[in-house]
Design a protein around this motif. Structure first.
Motif, PDB file in Angstrom:
ATOM      1  N   LEU A 140       0.607  -1.481   0.206  1.00  0.00           N
ATOM      2  CA  LEU A 140       0.267  -0.328   0.105  1.00  0.00           C
ATOM      3  C   LEU A 140       0.949   1.535   0.169  1.00  0.00           C
ATOM      4  O   LEU A 140       0.630   2.172  -0.910  1.00  0.00           O
ATOM      5  CB  LEU A 140      -0.746   0.111   0.712  1.00  0.00           C
ATOM      6  N   PRO A 141       1.868   0.955   1.010  1.00  0.00           N
ATOM      7  CA  PRO A 141       2.331   2.798   1.038  1.00  0.00           C
ATOM      8  C   PRO A 141       3.509   2.861  -0.367  1.00  0.00           C
ATOM      9  O   PRO A 141       3.507   4.206  -1.025  1.00  0.00           O
ATOM     10  CB  PRO A 141       3.626   2.283   2.139  1.00  0.00           C
ATOM     11  N   ARG A 151       1.225   4.091  -3.586  1.00  0.00           N
ATOM     12  CA  ARG A 151       0.491   5.844  -2.538  1.00  0.00           C
ATOM     13  C   ARG A 151       1.049   6.579  -3.636  1.00  0.00           C
ATOM     14  O   ARG A 151       0.786   7.366  -3.711  1.00  0.00           O
ATOM     15  CB  ARG A 151       0.799   5.548  -1.317  1.00  0.00           C
ATOM     16  N   HIS A 196      -2.485   8.841  -7.428  1.00  0.00           N
ATOM     17  CA  HIS A 196      -2.934   9.714  -6.491  1.00  0.00           C
ATOM     18  C   HIS A 196      -4.056  10.410  -6.876  1.00  0.00           C
ATOM     19  O   HIS A 196      -4.257  10.856  -6.832  1.00  0.00           O
ATOM     20  CB  HIS A 196      -1.821  10.693  -7.694  1.00  0.00           C
ATOM     21  N   TRP A 211      -6.811   7.112  -2.056  1.00  0.00           N
ATOM     22  CA  TRP A 211      -6.099   5.499  -1.687  1.00  0.00           C
ATOM     23  C   TRP A 211      -4.864   5.590  -0.793  1.00  0.00           C
ATOM     24  O   TRP A 211      -4.783   5.011   0.132  1.00  0.00           O
ATOM     25  CB  TRP A 211      -5.679   5.484  -2.977  1.00  0.00           C
ATOM     26  N   ALA A 212      -4.670   7.230  -0.318  1.00  0.00           N
ATOM     27  CA  ALA A 212      -3.890   7.336   0.682  1.00  0.00           C
ATOM     28  C   ALA A 212      -4.176   7.227   1.944  1.00  0.00           C
ATOM     29  O   ALA A 212      -3.376   7.218   2.811  1.00  0.00           O
ATOM     30  CB  ALA A 212      -3.536   9.235   0.313  1.00  0.00           C
ATOM     31  N   ASP A 271      -4.159   3.833   2.643  1.00  0.00           N
ATOM     32  CA  ASP A 271      -3.366   3.687   3.569  1.00  0.00           C
ATOM     33  C   ASP A 271      -2.450   3.607   4.601  1.00  0.00           C
ATOM     34  O   ASP A 271      -2.005   3.311   5.577  1.00  0.00           O
ATOM     35  CB  ASP A 271      -1.378   3.807   2.076  1.00  0.00           C
ATOM     36  N   SER A 272      -2.908   5.081   5.163  1.00  0.00           N
ATOM     37  CA  SER A 272      -2.895   5.809   6.416  1.00  0.00           C
ATOM     38  C   SER A 272      -3.444   4.727   7.167  1.00  0.00           C
ATOM     39  O   SER A 272      -2.678   4.434   8.280  1.00  0.00           O
ATOM     40  CB  SER A 272      -2.796   7.140   6.474  1.00  0.00           C
ATOM     41  N   GLU A 316      -0.431  11.419  11.130  1.00  0.00           N
ATOM     42  CA  GLU A 316      -0.486  11.193   9.204  1.00  0.00           C
ATOM     43  C   GLU A 316      -1.602  11.807   8.665  1.00  0.00           C
ATOM     44  O   GLU A 316      -1.376  12.265   7.775  1.00  0.00           O
ATOM     45  CB  GLU A 316      -0.971   9.294   9.101  1.00  0.00           C
ATOM     46  N   GLN A 318      -1.344  15.839   6.250  1.00  0.00           N
ATOM     47  CA  GLN A 318      -2.088  16.476   4.448  1.00  0.00           C
ATOM     48  C   GLN A 318      -3.356  17.094   4.973  1.00  0.00           C
ATOM     49  O   GLN A 318      -3.833  17.424   3.686  1.00  0.00           O
ATOM     50  CB  GLN A 318      -2.677  14.253   4.883  1.00  0.00           C
TER      51      GLN A 318
END
Length: 229
Positions: free
Chosen positions: A47-48, A51, A55, A59-60, A63-64, A86, A90
């Motif tokens: 996942l990371p 990522r 974009h 998804w980000a 993952d977090s 996280e 962001q």
């Protein structure tokens, strides 16, 4: 830190507690359990990496929260600093929104998982709430179901028991660190804040009030303080 503590416990501790013979008969095959554990590890690594190529904010977000859910040992509060690191940088939520959501979530069962839905909703609406909730719960499902066929064997291994003892000790320290930063450093800024914190602690620990009632009283007290200065 959790991995290091587990290794130290496995190497350094000699005395273990013999578990009871009572157990649940596994209803999952070992091959299925191995597949689930492998999926857990693959997602944690993939996942990371993906990522960086995909974009997509959702998804980000997934993952977090998947990584946060994968590190919940000894209680959700362990991952509080990770979640803050996280989501706040962001720009998904502000530091004030994060602490407000954390505070409100203490009134319900599973506060950190409820906080995940709150952050997802605040950042990306209902889609974000759904993605964040699935992301933080999925690792526990994969781990529990994956380890279940092997659990009866693992719980009789002295080294495994010793490693868990080391992990439990480390989690206590991590919980204290989370209590200091971000909770204490950002929520207790003046004597009145300390008075609120001490009063809530006494209500919860000494007079045995339910958590939801302590949160409600603290909310009303904070609202009155802001209203009347």
């Amino acid at each position: 830190m959790i991995a290091i503590a587990g290794a130290i416990g496995a190497v350094g501790r000699r005395q273990t507690v013999t578990p009871s013979s009572v157990g649940i008969t596994p209803f999952i095959r070992r091959s299925t359990g191995f597949l689930l554990l492998s999926l857990f590890a693959v997602l944690l690594i993939a996942l990371p990496l993906a990522r960086a190529w995909i974009h997509s904010p959702l998804w980000a977000l997934f993952d977090s929260f998947y990584r946060a859910g994968a590190l919940v040992f000894g209680g959700g509060h362990v991952v509080l600093p990770l979640l803050e690191a996280e989501v706040v940088p962001q720009g998904w939520v502000t530091a004030s929104q994060f602490l407000a959501g954390y505070s409100a979530a203490q009134a319900v069962p599973g506060p950190l998982f409820t906080l995940a839905a709150y952050i997802g909703m605040a950042a990306f609406g209902w889609k974000g709430a759904l993605v964040a909730t699935i992301g933080i719960f999925l690792p526990s499902f994969l781990l529990v179901l994956g380890a279940f066929p092997f659990w009866h064997w693992l719980r009789h291994q002295p080294r495994f028991q010793a490693a868990l003892a080391g992990i439990n000790a480390a989690v206590v320290g991590i919980l204290l660190a989370a209590l200091y930063d971000p909770i204490w450093t950002k929520a207790v800024n003046e004597p009145a804040d300390f008075t609120f914190a001490l009063s809530a602690f006494l209500l919860l620990a000494v007079w045995k009030w339910p958590a939801w009632a302590v949160v409600l009283v603290s909310f009303v007290g904070g609202w009155l303080r802001a209203l009347f200065g």
